[in-house]
Motif scaffolding. Structure first.
Motif, short mmCIF file in Angstrom:
data_model
loop_
_atom_site.label_atom_id
_atom_site.label_comp_id
_atom_site.label_asym_id
_atom_site.label_seq_id
_atom_site.Cartn_x
_atom_site.Cartn_y
_atom_site.Cartn_z
N HIS A 273 11.48 2.82 4.44
CA HIS A 273 10.50 2.69 3.38
C HIS A 273 10.41 4.01 2.62
O HIS A 273 10.27 4.05 1.42
CB HIS A 273 9.14 2.31 3.96
CG HIS A 273 8.06 2.18 2.94
ND1 HIS A 273 7.90 1.04 2.19
CD2 HIS A 273 7.12 3.06 2.52
CE1 HIS A 273 6.89 1.22 1.35
NE2 HIS A 273 6.40 2.43 1.53
N SER A 274 10.48 5.09 3.40
CA SER A 274 10.45 6.44 2.83
C SER A 274 11.14 7.34 3.84
O SER A 274 11.65 6.87 4.85
CB SER A 274 9.00 6.89 2.61
OG SER A 274 8.35 7.06 3.85
N ALA A 275 11.13 8.63 3.59
CA ALA A 275 11.80 9.57 4.50
C ALA A 275 11.21 9.50 5.91
O ALA A 275 11.92 9.69 6.89
CB ALA A 275 11.70 10.99 3.95
N ARG A 276 9.91 9.22 6.02
CA ARG A 276 9.25 9.25 7.32
C ARG A 276 8.82 7.89 7.85
O ARG A 276 8.37 7.79 9.00
CB ARG A 276 8.04 10.17 7.26
CG ARG A 276 8.39 11.61 6.90
CD ARG A 276 7.35 12.57 7.42
NE ARG A 276 7.49 12.79 8.85
CZ ARG A 276 8.30 13.70 9.39
NH1 ARG A 276 9.04 14.45 8.65
NH2 ARG A 276 8.35 13.85 10.71
N VAL A 277 8.91 6.86 7.01
CA VAL A 277 8.44 5.55 7.45
C VAL A 277 9.60 4.54 7.46
O VAL A 277 10.28 4.36 6.46
CB VAL A 277 7.29 5.02 6.55
CG1 VAL A 277 6.88 3.62 6.98
CG2 VAL A 277 6.09 5.96 6.61
N HIS A 278 9.81 3.96 8.62
CA HIS A 278 10.84 2.94 8.82
C HIS A 278 10.15 1.58 8.89
O HIS A 278 9.05 1.48 9.41
CB HIS A 278 11.61 3.19 10.12
CG HIS A 278 12.07 4.60 10.28
ND1 HIS A 278 13.20 5.09 9.64
CD2 HIS A 278 11.55 5.63 10.98
CE1 HIS A 278 13.35 6.37 9.96
NE2 HIS A 278 12.36 6.71 10.76
#
Length: 119
Positions: free
Chosen positions: A15-20
């Motif tokens: 979803h973003s660099a830190r959220v899967h």
């Protein structure tokens, strides 16, 4: 990565660099549980990462599925990451509440809301 196994589809996307985001659709039971376990095993979580498990396409979940979700939650905690559920069917959410799992899991109506909460 998309895997199919007896009516269960597990798709991992960022979803973003830190959220899967792990999208789980179909029946999650003792036959299909290994597919989710394998997807979770392939996922590396770092401190302050977030994992959203999108269950909006989940049609059935037995005790094996619940055990896998609880194990995923523990693993995220051990890694210093956070896990949230998204799109839980009202009937399945009711079962989770009866089992007290609503106190263990943060649950959101959509993947976007869950991801925003974990950012």
């Amino acid at each position: 990565m998309v895997q199919h196994d007896h009516g269960l589809t597990v798709t991992l996307r960022s979803h973003s660099a830190r959220v899967h985001v792990l999208v789980v659709a179909g029946d999650l039971d003792h036959h299909t549980g290994p597919r989710l376990r394998a997807a979770l095993d392939e996922l590396t979580l770092a401190p302050r990462d977030g994992l959203v498990v999108d269950l909006s396409g989940l049609t059935f979940c037995d005790s094996t599925g619940i055990s896998l979700l609880v194990a995923a939650h523990r693993r995220a905690q051990d890694a210093g990451a956070a896990l949230a559920l998204a799109g839980l069917d009202p009937d399945i959410a009711h079962v989770f509440k009866i089992m007290g799992l609503d106190r263990l899991f943060s649950s959101y109506e959509s993947t976007e809301k869950a991801a925003a909460a974990l950012e």
